[in-house]
Every structure is written in structure tokens, then in C-alpha cells.
Scaffold this motif. Structure first.
Motif, mmCIF file in Angstrom:
data_model
loop_
_atom_site.group_PDB
_atom_site.id
_atom_site.type_symbol
_atom_site.label_atom_id
_atom_site.label_comp_id
_atom_site.label_asym_id
_atom_site.label_seq_id
_atom_site.Cartn_x
_atom_site.Cartn_y
_atom_site.Cartn_z
ATOM 1 N N MET A 68 -10.474 -5.564 2.037
ATOM 2 C CA MET A 68 -9.729 -5.577 3.304
ATOM 3 C C MET A 68 -10.640 -5.170 4.440
ATOM 4 O O MET A 68 -11.395 -4.205 4.340
ATOM 5 N N ASP A 69 -10.557 -5.940 5.502
ATOM 6 C CA ASP A 69 -11.370 -5.761 6.697
ATOM 7 C C ASP A 69 -10.540 -4.997 7.734
ATOM 8 O O ASP A 69 -9.490 -5.465 8.167
ATOM 9 N N GLY A 70 -11.019 -3.814 8.125
ATOM 10 C CA GLY A 70 -10.247 -2.970 9.021
ATOM 11 C C GLY A 70 -10.145 -3.495 10.437
ATOM 12 O O GLY A 70 -9.240 -3.118 11.184
ATOM 13 N N LYS A 71 -11.067 -4.353 10.811
ATOM 14 C CA LYS A 71 -11.048 -4.889 12.179
ATOM 15 C C LYS A 71 -9.974 -5.965 12.319
ATOM 16 O O LYS A 71 -9.169 -5.952 13.245
ATOM 17 N N THR A 72 -9.955 -6.900 11.368
ATOM 18 C CA THR A 72 -9.044 -8.039 11.473
ATOM 19 C C THR A 72 -7.745 -7.821 10.693
ATOM 20 O O THR A 72 -6.788 -8.565 10.878
ATOM 21 N N LYS A 174 -2.365 -6.041 -21.664
ATOM 22 C CA LYS A 174 -1.834 -7.361 -21.988
ATOM 23 C C LYS A 174 -2.584 -8.413 -21.168
ATOM 24 O O LYS A 174 -3.029 -8.129 -20.055
ATOM 25 N N ARG A 175 -2.681 -9.619 -21.717
ATOM 26 C CA ARG A 175 -3.270 -10.692 -20.925
ATOM 27 C C ARG A 175 -2.480 -10.848 -19.609
ATOM 28 O O ARG A 175 -1.248 -10.815 -19.616
ATOM 29 N N GLY A 176 -3.175 -10.980 -18.504
ATOM 30 C CA GLY A 176 -2.528 -11.193 -17.213
ATOM 31 C C GLY A 176 -2.096 -9.918 -16.515
ATOM 32 O O GLY A 176 -1.622 -9.968 -15.379
ATOM 33 N N ARG A 177 -2.284 -8.768 -17.178
ATOM 34 C CA ARG A 177 -1.897 -7.512 -16.514
ATOM 35 C C ARG A 177 -2.824 -7.258 -15.333
ATOM 36 O O ARG A 177 -4.026 -7.332 -15.464
ATOM 37 N N VAL A 178 -2.260 -6.991 -14.192
ATOM 38 C CA VAL A 178 -3.075 -6.526 -13.077
ATOM 39 C C VAL A 178 -2.647 -5.113 -12.724
ATOM 40 O O VAL A 178 -1.475 -4.751 -12.829
ATOM 41 N N GLY A 179 -3.614 -4.316 -12.360
ATOM 42 C CA GLY A 179 -3.338 -2.945 -11.966
ATOM 43 C C GLY A 179 -3.195 -2.851 -10.461
ATOM 44 O O GLY A 179 -2.839 -3.822 -9.785
ATOM 45 N N ASP A 180 -3.486 -1.684 -9.916
ATOM 46 C CA ASP A 180 -3.346 -1.498 -8.477
ATOM 47 C C ASP A 180 -4.512 -2.115 -7.691
ATOM 48 O O ASP A 180 -4.361 -2.409 -6.510
ATOM 49 N N SER A 181 -5.641 -2.304 -8.361
ATOM 50 C CA SER A 181 -6.866 -2.681 -7.636
ATOM 51 C C SER A 181 -6.740 -3.929 -6.758
ATOM 52 O O SER A 181 -7.309 -3.962 -5.670
ATOM 53 N N PRO A 182 -6.030 -4.993 -7.198
ATOM 54 C CA PRO A 182 -5.898 -6.144 -6.320
ATOM 55 C C PRO A 182 -4.620 -6.114 -5.477
ATOM 56 O O PRO A 182 -4.315 -7.103 -4.818
ATOM 57 N N LEU A 183 -3.891 -5.015 -5.499
ATOM 58 C CA LEU A 183 -2.640 -4.944 -4.741
ATOM 59 C C LEU A 183 -2.872 -4.222 -3.405
ATOM 60 O O LEU A 183 -3.131 -3.017 -3.373
ATOM 61 N N ILE A 184 -2.762 -4.982 -2.336
ATOM 62 C CA ILE A 184 -2.957 -4.449 -0.991
ATOM 63 C C ILE A 184 -1.996 -3.284 -0.759
ATOM 64 O O ILE A 184 -0.804 -3.407 -0.987
ATOM 65 N N GLY A 185 -2.536 -2.173 -0.307
ATOM 66 C CA GLY A 185 -1.683 -1.010 -0.028
ATOM 67 C C GLY A 185 -1.607 -0.062 -1.208
ATOM 68 O O GLY A 185 -1.368 1.125 -1.031
ATOM 69 N N SER A 186 -1.821 -0.582 -2.421
ATOM 70 C CA SER A 186 -1.829 0.275 -3.601
ATOM 71 C C SER A 186 -3.265 0.642 -3.964
ATOM 72 O O SER A 186 -3.661 1.793 -3.855
ATOM 73 N N GLY A 187 -4.067 -0.347 -4.356
ATOM 74 C CA GLY A 187 -5.444 -0.086 -4.749
ATOM 75 C C GLY A 187 -6.402 0.065 -3.586
ATOM 76 O O GLY A 187 -7.456 0.693 -3.711
ATOM 77 N N PHE A 188 -6.051 -0.504 -2.449
ATOM 78 C CA PHE A 188 -6.943 -0.458 -1.274
ATOM 79 C C PHE A 188 -6.142 -0.730 -0.012
ATOM 80 O O PHE A 188 -5.092 -1.383 -0.048
ATOM 81 N N TYR A 189 -6.639 -0.212 1.095
ATOM 82 C CA TYR A 189 -6.066 -0.524 2.403
ATOM 83 C C TYR A 189 -7.090 -0.142 3.450
ATOM 84 O O TYR A 189 -7.906 0.775 3.231
ATOM 85 N N CYS A 190 -7.075 -0.836 4.578
ATOM 86 C CA CYS A 190 -8.064 -0.549 5.603
ATOM 87 C C CYS A 190 -7.582 -0.984 6.977
ATOM 88 O O CYS A 190 -7.030 -2.073 7.135
ATOM 89 N N ASP A 191 -7.791 -0.119 7.952
ATOM 90 C CA ASP A 191 -7.337 -0.388 9.317
ATOM 91 C C ASP A 191 -8.263 0.392 10.247
ATOM 92 O O ASP A 191 -8.265 1.631 10.230
ATOM 93 N N ASP A 192 -9.044 -0.322 11.043
ATOM 94 C CA ASP A 192 -9.995 0.347 11.949
ATOM 95 C C ASP A 192 -9.344 1.430 12.797
ATOM 96 O O ASP A 192 -9.990 2.399 13.198
ATOM 97 N N GLU A 193 -8.077 1.255 13.103
ATOM 98 C CA GLU A 193 -7.400 2.212 13.981
ATOM 99 C C GLU A 193 -6.915 3.454 13.237
ATOM 100 O O GLU A 193 -6.437 4.408 13.858
ATOM 101 N N ALA A 194 -6.991 3.425 11.902
ATOM 102 C CA ALA A 194 -6.422 4.542 11.131
ATOM 103 C C ALA A 194 -7.366 5.075 10.071
ATOM 104 O O ALA A 194 -7.483 6.291 9.871
ATOM 105 N N GLY A 195 -8.052 4.170 9.366
ATOM 106 C CA GLY A 195 -8.942 4.570 8.282
ATOM 107 C C GLY A 195 -8.839 3.612 7.119
ATOM 108 O O GLY A 195 -8.115 2.619 7.171
#
Lengths: 305, 305
Positions: A68-72, A174-195
Motif C-alpha cells: 500500500m502506497d501512503g501517498k495515493t 488448507k489449500r487456498g487459505r489466506v491469512g491477514d497479510s494480503p488483507l488491506i487493513g488487517s495485514g497492512f495499511y498505509c496513509d501518508d497523513e497518518a502512518g
């Protein structure tokens, strides 16, 4: 101008050093984070990310990544991607468009191929042997075993933030299990105005609290980075314990727009940090009541990855 | 005891009526939401959910769904699921475990098969014809076309909340693209202590703001449901316009723990609501400055799905 970098786990050390060179050279946070994560993804010694990642219950390595790009505020992610060492590159490419920002499974593989990314076998002999052993043991999934996501937050000299993650996920998932890492807001988040923030630990525990988003939000409200990360992990851990009697492993790193970092964790957790005023260093964070105690890593007493 | 139900789009009407019968009968919010969403998933007339859903660019129907239980905070989701009419059931089943709560692609298909769910062809003659037409037109993906997620929030007489979503996603999406619907905190969120929310619109715009989580969070802070939903959509729309010159379609429904509902939208949006004091009714919400104007649906002037 100040630059700053924080990354999960000791395994990030070499990658962070590579990123640091780019940041000193006024390269973008995006360039630094991708270079740094590549180093972890490529390293055969690390079994929780990219090449030599531990496989799912069918013996297949499936990787997740986010960017995630904090600028855009453009975000991208891939889930259950197979045969691509640099999953984080695919997540980054996904973040560029107006649509199709999150791709999973076969579609993610196809997209990676369309970018000209080489299809490779990520399963090494050692990882496969660990898989065979585990199958023989026939044990149930355990709560903290081989799910060390590399997550990073970077501030560049232009004042822009980026967060990114990459992982081969839970061993024997299990096959196809995804964790938090690819979930926006769970595994990662970014906002130039906040952090920016990134998480590691048991994805299923992190995702139902949207912990990366919540950490960034608290920084936006004025909390220090350290206060934001530690309060989020502490409160969520307490709530989970009250709700179901336990809380699985959660660790969070974050950075505010000034490059100040924060760490929250409910387990012993190592991370790597560097900024324009301090050299790259490995630290150990330990939860102690509502606080997080931080000290430098010491190979004589610490056995953390 | 009070019960309450809110659902996105006019297509939810019959399903909500079925759910209402269960709620009156003191059945759980989970039973009501699954029954209600089933009715939408099964209906051949609706091309954005389940059977007869519009396909991706390769002509394949791939469905996303999410489910979250406000009492336990257990959440589950599936992405890019193929050949299963009741995607929401798979999401619900995913929500039960400690691990593997989010499954995508082939792994999601396998899990559905392991539950004994029948594999079916979801692509109807009509949907396929629309696909062929669109391919002939060779137009780029448009921002608001065939991505009407069914999302619902339900309060039962036992005082428990549930949120759930189901969709075939963006028409002509890339294979493996998942929108906000299966992303916890973006497409749906639910917490008995705060409220529940669900979103519809362009997933890529919704997910980078974690809008369902943020709506629930504002209710927890004391905002009314209506204030929470409308302020979240209004602020995010303003921010996106400031950032990139436009904001794609976003509509949000929510409910607080007392069963009071709220709606936020940046387009003309229809929804269905019912509670222990009022019969099932279709409403139309329209953004007007920072407010949302709500009136009953009128088939003479409204042509909304």
C-alpha cells in the motif's frame, strides 16, 4: 530529510540494509521496501516467506503479499499465489490499476505470468522434508508455527510512506487459505497523513480486528506510534481472551509520518529498525502488562527468527 | 424483543421476507441472514450474485462471500469460488474454525466439495449472452456495472448481530479478482458491542478505506447508525475526489446493537429494511451534500435493481 524503516523479524536484517542504501540515496519508499522484501523472499534460510516457504497440507507453497502506497492510498494484494518468488512484486503491480487490485489463486498466477515473471519451484528439499515429517507426526495445526510474515513500513526522504508484506503463510494450512497479510487493513495499511502499519502472527486473529488499519487510525488521532501499536495489540489480546479464553500470536509494527516507530506484541518478537539517525539494529520486544519492553537483540540469550 | 434487518438493493426483498419469518420465530440472526441471502443467490433474475452471476473476462462465474458473527467475532470468507450457488454458506462454514477462515480459488472449491456442496454451472444462457455482447463491444471495465453485492445486517431477538455478503463481483473482472465483499472490515464487519455493516459498490474503492470496520467503529464511539454510515461514505468520497479526481460508487448499510439502521451512499441506492415495528419495505437513498435523503421506493420513478 529524515528517512526511516522498520521490519518484522530478525530475518529482515539483510534486506533492511539494502533498503537503507536506497533510502540514503533518496530513492523512493516503494523501491526500498521491494528491494528489502526481495532479499527475504530469495533467502533459502527463511521458511516462512517466498523461496523455501513451508507448504500447505497438500505440499504446495502458496504465498500471500500486500502493498500500500501512503501517498495515493492505492493498495494491491495477492493470495494463494504459486511459483513466484517475489509475491510482493505481484502485489505492487496489482496496486497500480483502478480495478483488479486483489488477485487470488490461478488468476494471480496468470497475472504474474502476464508480467513476465518466471514460474519457479519454491519448495526446497529442506522444506519438503519438514512437510513429510509433520505429516508423519499427524499433529493438528498449531497456533504459532511457521507463520512469520515479513512486513515492513518505510518512510523516504520525500516524506512518503509505504507498507508491504510477504509470506508463505501458515505451515500445513488448507489449500487456498489466506491469512491477514494480503488483507488491506488487517495485514497492512498505509496513509501518508497518518502512518503505516504491518502485522505478523496468526492471521485469523489479526484479521477480525483490522489491526493494521486501527493502528494507523490511532496515529491519525494523535497517538504516538508506540502507543498506537501497543494499545491495539494489548486491547485486542484482552478482548480475545475474554471472548474465547486465549489469543493467538499477534505482533504489529508501525511508523508515523515523522518516521517514529512503534511495536505492539503479545509474544516475544524481534524486529529490525534503521533511520537517518541510527544504524540498522535488531531489537527484541516483550509484552509486560500493558507495556512493551524493548531491548537490543542479543544472540547469546535470544533464539528468535 | 426487538429484531431488525437491513439489506442492499431491491433484489433482497424476497429474501428479507424469508429472514423476517425466521426472526419473528426467534430464530438466530445467522439463520435469517443465510436464508435471506440464499434467496438472492438462487434467483436467476439477479446477475450480480450466485446463480446467473455475470462472469469474469474468461467467461467464468467466480463468487465472493463473507460472514461475521457479532457475538463471537468469528469471521469467514471465500474468494473466487466457482460452481457453488450458496457462496455465503461456504463463508459461514469457514468462520467456524480457529484457522483457515479465509479460503480462495481452488482451495475454496475443494472445501465446498468437502462439505458436500453440489458443483453446479452458475453461468446461465442470458449471462453468457451478455458476456459475448460485452466482448464484442470490447469496452474497458466501467466503474459501475454489475457489481451489486447483496449485503445484510441482522439483529435477532436474542440480541445478536450478524453481517454477511455474497456476490459474483465485477462483470469482466480478471480471473481471481476479489472485491471488498470477502474482505473482513471492508465488505463486512460485525460486533455485538458496536454494530454491524456491509458494503456494495466498487470493491477497490471500499477496501482501501476499510469502510465497514470504520462504520462499526464510529457506532461504538457513540455515533448513530445513520450518522456513522453517511459520514464514512461522505468523507471517503471527498478524500478520493481530492486524491484522484473521482470516487467510484460506494454504498453502505449498518445497524447498531439496538437495531437502528443507517445508510451511506454516493449514488442513488436502494435497500430493504424491516424490523419488529415495521413491515418489509424498499427504500431509496440519495446523497445530497453531506446528507443522505431517504424515501420509499416508487416503481413509477425508480429503475433501480
Amino acid at each position: 530529510m529524515k528517512w526511516s524503516m522498520i521490519a518484522t523479524w530478525k530475518m529482515s536484517y539483510d534486506g533492511v540494509n539494502k533498503g537503507v542504501c536506497l533510502l540514503k540515496d533518496k530513492k523512493s519508499a516503494k523501491d526500498a521496501v521491494l528491494e528489502a522484501i526481495h532479499a527475504v523472499e530469495e533467502n533459502e534460510a527463511f521458511h516462512s516467506v517466498g523461496y523455501s516457504g513451508l507448504p500447505n497440507e497438500q505440499g504446495v507453497v502458496q504465498c500471500d503479499a500486500g502493498f500500500m502506497d501512503g501517498k495515493t492510498l492505492q493498495a494491491g494484494a495477492v493470495g494463494a499465489l504459486e511459483g513466484v518468488i517475489h509475491a510482493v512484486d505481484v502485489a505492487y503491480e496489482c496496486s497500480k490499476g483502478r480495478f483488479n487490485n486483489v488477485l487470488v489463486g490461478e488468476g494471480a498466477n496468470e497475472f504474474a505470468a502476464s508480467l513476465g515473471m518466471k514460474k519457479e519451484n519454491l519448495l526446497t528439499k529442506e522444506s519438503y522434508e519438514r512437510y513429510l515429517e509433520r505429516k508423519k507426526e499427524n499433529q493438528p495445526l498449531s497456533s504459532y508455527d511457521g507463520h512469520d510474515t515479513v512486513g515492513m513500513v518505510v518512510l523516504d526522504q520525500q516524506g512518503h510512506l509505504v507498507s508491504a508484506t510477504s509470506t508463505s503463510g501458515l505451515f500445513m494450512k488448507k489449500r487456498g487459505r489466506v491469512g491477514d497479510s494480503p488483507l488491506i487493513g488487517s495485514g497492512f495499511y498505509c496513509d501518508d497523513e497518518a502512518g503505516g502499519a504491518a502485522a505478523t502472527g496468526v492471521g485469523e486473529e489479526i484479521m477480525r480486528g483490522c489491526l493494521s488499519y486501527e493502528t494507523v487510525r490511532r496515529m491519525k488521532e494523535g497517538m504516538s506510534a508506540q502507543e498506537a501499536a501497543s494499545s491495539v495489540v494489548f486491547e485486542w489480546t484482552e478482548r480475545m481472551i475474554a471472548k474465547k479464553g486465549y489469543c493467538d500470536a499477534i505482533s504489529l509494527i508501525c511508523m508515523n509520518p515523522s518516521g517514529e516507530i512503534g511495536v505492539g506484541t503479545n509474544i516475544k518478537f524481534a524486529y529490525v529498525a534503521a533511520d537517518s539517525d541510527s544504524n540498522t539494529e535488531i531489537y527484541v520486544a516483550l509484552p509486560k502488562g500493558k507495556e512493551v519492553v524493548i531491548r537490543k537483540y542479543d544472540s547469546k540469550i535470544d533464539d528468535l527468527d
